[in-house]
Design a protein around this motif. Structure first.
Motif, PDB file in Angstrom:
ATOM      1  N   ILE A  90       0.848  -1.194   0.000  1.00 18.70           N
ATOM      2  CA  ILE A  90       0.000   0.000   0.000  1.00 18.70           C
ATOM      3  C   ILE A  90       0.883   1.244   0.000  1.00 18.70           C
ATOM      4  CG2 ILE A  90      -1.938   1.191   1.087  1.00 18.70           C
ATOM      5  CD1 ILE A  90      -2.613  -1.341   2.565  1.00 18.70           C
ATOM      6  N   PRO A  91       1.245   1.768  -1.167  1.00 19.68           N
ATOM      7  CA  PRO A  91       1.973   3.042  -1.197  1.00 19.68           C
ATOM      8  C   PRO A  91       1.138   4.139  -0.548  1.00 19.68           C
ATOM      9  CG  PRO A  91       1.895   1.998  -3.379  1.00 19.68           C
ATOM     10  CD  PRO A  91       0.931   1.256  -2.509  1.00 19.68           C
ATOM     11  N   ASP A  92       1.786   5.032   0.183  1.00 22.30           N
ATOM     12  CA  ASP A  92       1.037   6.103   0.848  1.00 22.30           C
ATOM     13  C   ASP A  92       0.369   7.032  -0.150  1.00 22.30           C
ATOM     14  OD1 ASP A  92       1.805   5.075   3.260  1.00 22.30           O
ATOM     15  OD2 ASP A  92       3.398   6.535   3.622  1.00 22.30           O
TER      16      ASP A  92
ATOM     17  N   THR B  41       5.160   8.729   2.881  1.00 27.01           N
ATOM     18  CA  THR B  41       5.415   9.718   3.927  1.00 27.01           C
ATOM     19  C   THR B  41       6.042   9.029   5.130  1.00 27.01           C
ATOM     20  OG1 THR B  41       3.199   9.427   4.863  1.00 27.01           O
ATOM     21  CG2 THR B  41       3.475  11.149   3.204  1.00 27.01           C
ATOM     22  N   LYS B  42       6.988   9.706   5.761  1.00 28.42           N
ATOM     23  CA  LYS B  42       7.678   9.165   6.929  1.00 28.42           C
ATOM     24  C   LYS B  42       7.753  10.239   8.010  1.00 28.42           C
ATOM     25  CE  LYS B  42       8.272   5.273   4.941  1.00 28.42           C
ATOM     26  NZ  LYS B  42       7.450   4.124   5.393  1.00 28.42           N
TER      27      LYS B  42
ATOM     28  N   ASP C 135      12.590   1.557   4.815  1.00 27.77           N
ATOM     29  CA  ASP C 135      11.845   2.589   4.090  1.00 27.77           C
ATOM     30  C   ASP C 135      12.403   2.779   2.684  1.00 27.77           C
ATOM     31  OD1 ASP C 135      10.422   2.936   6.419  1.00 27.77           O
ATOM     32  OD2 ASP C 135      11.518   4.731   7.044  1.00 27.77           O
ATOM     33  N   PHE C 136      13.733   2.749   2.569  1.00 25.48           N
ATOM     34  CA  PHE C 136      14.395   2.958   1.285  1.00 25.48           C
ATOM     35  C   PHE C 136      14.025   1.856   0.292  1.00 25.48           C
ATOM     36  CE2 PHE C 136      18.042   2.308  -1.564  1.00 25.48           C
ATOM     37  CZ  PHE C 136      18.153   3.572  -2.119  1.00 25.48           C
TER      38      PHE C 136
ATOM     39  N   GLY D 246       9.837   8.821  -4.185  1.00 29.32           N
ATOM     40  CA  GLY D 246      10.694   9.192  -3.064  1.00 29.32           C
ATOM     41  C   GLY D 246       9.974   9.194  -1.735  1.00 29.32           C
ATOM     42  N   LEU D 247      10.673   9.684  -0.729  1.00 22.78           N
ATOM     43  CA  LEU D 247      10.189   9.711   0.645  1.00 22.78           C
ATOM     44  C   LEU D 247       9.960  11.153   1.074  1.00 22.78           C
ATOM     45  CD1 LEU D 247      12.692   7.089   2.113  1.00 22.78           C
ATOM     46  CD2 LEU D 247      10.301   6.694   1.488  1.00 22.78           C
TER      47      LEU D 247
END
Length: 475
Positions: free
Chosen positions: A346-348, A362-363, A384-385, A408-409
């Motif tokens: 599930i990508p944010d 998102t982090k 996360d990466f 990206g993050l």
């Protein structure tokens, strides 16, 4: 007692200085733990531990999707305290804020950012995008951060919902008057009005406000009034609730009746579902707080701020890029009955326009742009990466449908943003796709107040949006 902030990473808890020194350090730095050597102990508490420990432990999630809520919170760390070889205590916290008791030890986790930024995120969560909307008042710094969030959500949502009035349902109202209202009630007429004395018993079906809902809302408002949180924005609503309440005790049965009321199935009154949910948290949280002086071993109230940050960034991007579809899709991998290792990812945030795609996670973690060489693993978590690269690879592997433009993050920064060290001109040697670290720059002072309450935060948001626009416009 331990006072700490979220995403606090292995900093010494000094138990040797005086109480005044520790309080001064907390006031000046916002990153200190306060305790005494008598109560401080080694511990490690995850969200699962917290929930399973006691039914008095409350956790509030902003996600309505149970699957996503479970995925985002499974095995998440709340707080860990360890002793090193020199008897110093080292503390680490995750994305949760709030206050709770754990085996006699009081733990108070605050947000590392100001309440002003919290208010801005909460406004977006409630779909309020005006630059100066605030409902909290000025004296809320000492309020438990988790209660601050729930109170804010309740007051703002109640104010919006009340624009169309309180929920109503049809009820049979009995009258005994000279005029007939509705239809004659034959049984009561025979019993009370023969011989005729000038009045007639009648019954009318009328829409009336639901008393359980009024009682629950009034109870929640009264609890908020007893705190430092301001309810001046809903003073007219308080007056109406006070005049129409029943004065009965608000029990769990009352709350359940209010939440399950058939009137809430009417789309006009559906916003009250959310309002009553917050009211339930407020009332139950108040009952828990009343146990503070008792011998209760474990109780508390926690909120996941990472969820709030994700919703805030998602809605900010959706607002600023209306031509793009912005969503958080569930993607099934290896979804065949024979594959035991099938999974959901599930990508944010996935932004799609035609075939163009931007993928972000998102982090809500510390970001000081520290690399792995000098600072261990650095500020970009290894998991996360690889996670965001997995999401990007999924879309890239569907080249007939998608063209991955950027991935990206996204973080809340605590150090001034530097594009030169955050933007890569290629992704896995693919010059058509860029990999970035970006987000909202919260470094320095964001408390400056000019024409609007959030003027400084608005500038930081605008800078972020302009950078994303620049990425879109690049060919």
């Amino acid at each position: 007692m331990i006072q700490i902030v979220d995403n606090y990473n292995l900093l010494n808890v000094d138990i040797k200085t005086t109480k005044k020194d520790r309080e001064d350090y907390l006031k000046n730095n916002r990153y200190c733990c306060l305790s005494s050597s008598k109560t401080l102990k080694e511990l490690s508490i995850s969200l699962q531990d917290y929930i399973e420990k006691s039914s008095d432990n409350t956790f509030f999630s902003f996600f309505k999707d149970e699957g996503k809520k479970e995925l985002k919170n499974e095995d998440d760390l709340i707080i860990s305290i360890k002793k090193d070889s020199q008897d110093n205590y080292l503390a680490q916290t995750g994305n949760y804020v709030g206050k709770f008791f754990w085996d006699g030890l009081e733990v108070d986790i605050k947000s590392r950012f100001s309440n002003k930024f919290l208010e801005r995120m909460l406004n977006f969560t409630n779909d309020i995008y005006l630059d100066d909307v605030s409902v909290s008042g000025e004296d809320t710094k000492e309020l438990d951060i988790s209660r601050f969030i729930i109170y804010y959500m309740f007051v703002q949502n109640l104010e919006k919902a009340f624009l169309l009035g309180l929920p109503k349902a049809y009820k049979s109202i009995n009258y005994h008057d000279m005029k007939v209202k509705g239809k004659i009630d034959i049984n009561r007429f025979i019993k009370n009005d023969i011989p005729f004395k000038g009045k007639i018993s009648s019954t009318s079906r009328e829409q009336k406000e639901i008393i359980e809902i009024i009682d629950v809302l009034y109870k929640a408002v009264k609890i908020i009034d007893n705190s430092s949180f301001s309810t001046k924005n809903i003073s007219h609503i308080k007056t109406h609730l006070k005049q129409n309440r029943s004065n009965k005790y608000v029990s769990n049965e009352t709350i359940n009746k209010a939440i399950k009321s058939k009137a809430l199935q009417n789309p006009i009154f559906s916003p009250y579902k959310k309002v009553l949910e917050y009211a339930k948290y407020i009332i139950n949280g108040s009952d828990i707080k009343q146990k503070e002086n008792a011998s209760q071993e474990t109780y508390g109230f926690l909120v996941n701020v990472a969820e709030l940050f994700e919703i805030y960034v998602t809605k900010l991007l959706a607002k600023e890029f209306p031509d793009w579809g912005v969503s958080s899709p569930k993607i099934e991998l290896y979804n065949t009955p024979s594959m035991f290792y099938q999974r959901k990812i599930i990508p944010d945030i996935v932004m799609i326009k035609d075939k163009e795609v931007m993928v972000f996670d998102t982090k809500y973690k510390r970001m000081l742009f520290r690399g792995r060489d000098k600072f261990g693993s650095g500020d970009v978590d290894r998991n996360d990466f690889f996670q965001i690269n997995t999401y990007m690879s999924y879309y890239q592997n569907h080249k007939n449908n998608y063209n991955v433009k950027v991935g990206g993050l996204l973080y809340p920064f605590e150090k001034e943003f530097n594009k030169n060290i955050c933007y890569s001109e290629n992704w896995f040697d693919n010059s058509n796709t860029k990999f970035i670290i970006d987000g909202i720059d919260l470094s320095g002072d964001i408390e400056n107040q000019d024409d609007t309450k959030f003027s400084e935060i608005l500038k930081r948001e605008s800078s972020f949006i302009n950078r994303v626009k620049g990425l879109i416009n690049q060919t």
